[in-house]
Design a protein around this motif. Sequence first.
Motif, short mmCIF file in Angstrom:
data_model
loop_
_atom_site.label_atom_id
_atom_site.label_comp_id
_atom_site.label_asym_id
_atom_site.label_seq_id
_atom_site.Cartn_x
_atom_site.Cartn_y
_atom_site.Cartn_z
N SER A 1 6.78 -38.97 -20.50
CA SER A 1 7.25 -37.82 -19.75
C SER A 1 6.15 -36.75 -19.72
CB SER A 1 8.52 -37.24 -20.38
OG SER A 1 8.86 -36.01 -19.79
N PRO A 2 5.96 -36.07 -18.58
CA PRO A 2 4.96 -34.99 -18.55
C PRO A 2 5.37 -33.77 -19.36
CG PRO A 2 6.18 -35.09 -16.49
CD PRO A 2 6.58 -36.30 -17.28
N SER A 3 6.64 -33.66 -19.74
CA SER A 3 7.12 -32.51 -20.53
C SER A 3 7.28 -32.86 -22.01
CB SER A 3 8.46 -32.03 -19.97
OG SER A 3 9.42 -33.07 -19.99
N TYR A 4 6.56 -33.87 -22.47
CA TYR A 4 6.70 -34.31 -23.85
C TYR A 4 6.26 -33.24 -24.83
CZ TYR A 4 5.88 -36.99 -28.12
OH TYR A 4 5.88 -37.42 -29.41
N PHE A 5 5.25 -32.47 -24.49
CA PHE A 5 4.69 -31.48 -25.41
C PHE A 5 5.34 -30.11 -25.26
CE2 PHE A 5 1.32 -34.65 -24.85
CZ PHE A 5 1.09 -34.99 -26.17
N THR A 6 6.39 -29.99 -24.47
CA THR A 6 7.10 -28.72 -24.35
C THR A 6 8.13 -28.58 -25.45
OG1 THR A 6 8.75 -29.68 -22.86
CG2 THR A 6 6.77 -28.73 -21.86
N ALA A 7 8.68 -27.38 -25.59
CA ALA A 7 9.69 -27.14 -26.63
C ALA A 7 11.02 -27.79 -26.29
CB ALA A 7 9.88 -25.63 -26.84
N THR A 8 11.32 -27.95 -25.01
CA THR A 8 12.57 -28.57 -24.56
C THR A 8 12.24 -29.68 -23.57
OG1 THR A 8 12.76 -26.86 -22.86
CG2 THR A 8 13.94 -26.48 -24.93
N PRO A 9 11.80 -30.83 -24.05
CA PRO A 9 11.37 -31.89 -23.11
C PRO A 9 12.51 -32.47 -22.29
CG PRO A 9 11.33 -32.69 -25.39
CD PRO A 9 11.59 -31.22 -25.46
N ARG A 10 13.68 -32.67 -22.91
CA ARG A 10 14.78 -33.29 -22.18
C ARG A 10 15.34 -32.34 -21.13
NH1 ARG A 10 18.85 -36.02 -26.40
NH2 ARG A 10 19.61 -36.85 -24.43
N TYR A 11 15.43 -31.07 -21.46
CA TYR A 11 15.88 -30.10 -20.46
C TYR A 11 14.89 -30.00 -19.31
CZ TYR A 11 16.26 -25.54 -18.25
OH TYR A 11 16.32 -24.54 -17.33
N THR A 12 13.60 -30.01 -19.62
CA THR A 12 12.59 -29.93 -18.57
C THR A 12 12.64 -31.15 -17.67
OG1 THR A 12 11.22 -28.68 -20.14
CG2 THR A 12 10.15 -29.50 -18.14
N ASP A 13 12.89 -32.32 -18.26
CA ASP A 13 13.02 -33.52 -17.43
C ASP A 13 14.21 -33.41 -16.49
OD1 ASP A 13 10.81 -34.64 -18.58
OD2 ASP A 13 11.92 -35.81 -20.06
N ASP A 14 15.33 -32.90 -16.99
CA ASP A 14 16.51 -32.73 -16.13
C ASP A 14 16.23 -31.74 -15.00
OD1 ASP A 14 17.80 -34.47 -17.79
OD2 ASP A 14 18.88 -32.94 -18.92
N LEU A 15 15.55 -30.65 -15.34
CA LEU A 15 15.24 -29.65 -14.32
C LEU A 15 14.31 -30.21 -13.26
CD1 LEU A 15 15.72 -26.65 -13.63
CD2 LEU A 15 13.63 -26.14 -14.89
N LEU A 16 13.30 -30.95 -13.68
CA LEU A 16 12.37 -31.54 -12.71
C LEU A 16 13.05 -32.60 -11.85
CD1 LEU A 16 9.16 -31.94 -14.93
CD2 LEU A 16 9.65 -30.17 -13.23
N HIS A 17 13.97 -33.35 -12.46
CA HIS A 17 14.67 -34.39 -11.70
C HIS A 17 15.57 -33.78 -10.62
CE1 HIS A 17 16.61 -38.13 -10.75
NE2 HIS A 17 17.78 -37.70 -11.16
N LEU A 18 16.33 -32.74 -10.99
CA LEU A 18 17.19 -32.09 -10.00
C LEU A 18 16.37 -31.39 -8.91
CD1 LEU A 18 19.95 -30.58 -12.32
CD2 LEU A 18 20.07 -32.66 -10.94
N SER A 19 15.25 -30.81 -9.30
CA SER A 19 14.40 -30.15 -8.30
C SER A 19 13.83 -31.16 -7.31
CB SER A 19 13.27 -29.39 -9.00
OG SER A 19 13.78 -28.42 -9.90
N SER A 20 13.45 -32.33 -7.80
CA SER A 20 12.93 -33.35 -6.89
C SER A 20 14.01 -33.86 -5.96
CB SER A 20 12.34 -34.50 -7.71
OG SER A 20 13.34 -35.13 -8.50
N ILE B 1 18.47 -24.35 -25.85
CA ILE B 1 18.49 -23.98 -24.44
C ILE B 1 18.97 -22.53 -24.32
CG2 ILE B 1 19.28 -24.62 -22.14
CD1 ILE B 1 17.66 -26.76 -23.56
N ARG B 2 18.24 -21.72 -23.56
CA ARG B 2 18.64 -20.34 -23.33
C ARG B 2 19.63 -20.26 -22.18
NH1 ARG B 2 12.99 -16.86 -23.77
NH2 ARG B 2 12.47 -17.44 -25.92
N SER B 3 20.37 -19.14 -22.14
CA SER B 3 21.36 -18.96 -21.08
C SER B 3 20.69 -18.86 -19.71
CB SER B 3 22.19 -17.70 -21.35
OG SER B 3 22.87 -17.81 -22.59
N LYS B 4 19.55 -18.18 -19.65
CA LYS B 4 18.84 -18.06 -18.38
C LYS B 4 18.38 -19.42 -17.88
CE LYS B 4 14.95 -15.66 -16.21
NZ LYS B 4 13.83 -14.71 -16.43
N SER B 5 17.90 -20.25 -18.77
CA SER B 5 17.44 -21.58 -18.36
C SER B 5 18.60 -22.44 -17.89
CB SER B 5 16.72 -22.26 -19.53
OG SER B 5 15.63 -21.48 -19.98
#
Length: 346
Positions: A112-131, A166-170
Amino acid sequence: MESPLLRTAFRRAIVACQNPAKRRVGLQPRRYFATPVDAQGGRDDIQAAPPIRFTSEDDQFSQTRPRAELITNDTFARGGRGGGRERGGGGGGDQEVDYRQLLRRIRVVPASPSYFTATPRYTDDLLHLSSLLRKHQLLPMVMPGEAPRVAWKTIDQYKTELAEPIRSKSYNTLLQLLKRLNYIHPSLMPQEITDALEKYKRDVQPHLNVPNPIVVNEYGVAKAVGRRKSSTAQVYIVEGTGECLVNGKSLTEYFGRLHDRESAIWALKATQRIDKYNIWALASGGGTTGQAEAITLGLAKALMAHEPDLKPALRRAGCVTRNPKRVERKKPGKLKARKMPAWVKR
């Protein structure tokens, strides 16, 4: 003519003579280095160790690096498990393949390109929905308010599922994408979007819970149940002349207060149906006020079974909505729920 360099040297010499603290020490301490050199008078036979060459023979590589095997597609095609060196097949001749040399150039790449982020699974979900939104953003949408009602997972449920902070804003950003995808017309909704939305829906959808309808039986009687505080009332209504009985007693005998009598039949009075229906109620639990308001709710629900068009009028009169308030319990040391005794100093 004096040169500037000579003039500066004279000035420094005069200052040094006038101020002994600024005199420079003529003899500097001799420095010794860890590695002996000829200037230090070291021994000539002491030499540094030869540099380690990692690209030498296989035995030297095995001493410096752990052994490993690299299995390639070509190895599987030949049915082997490449150990160290292997001769290439085909038209390449006797060309040898050094898998240990290939192993030195291997670098582990995250899936995953978001492996090194603090929230990799959330980032993957966000990128998937955006795509998905970029891919299907030109599909027709329904009007606001006509989209299927969906109860999405709460932020606590989502955080527990991902085990990430996960933050409320995210999470609100993620909900905006979900709502935008949900506005796509249901007849044109792609299957991949439907599968993606199912991941974020709650297991139980409260919008799909439809209460059992109240029907009028073959005798023309409609039964409904009303509740208020700790009181419960079963109300039976049938077309008649306006008689009302509560637990086998008339309305005036059972309720001593005028306010409770009006509350019990307020649904009929608000719709001007007092002399058109007969009422039989069985009330239990709580006090007289709670029982009267429980009868009000049950009577309104049973009346809508006879005349469904009366629902707007009953809603405006406040007969359909249940009041969930309960009596606050008495606290120790107080006269009531919050009233303190008179002798207690404020």
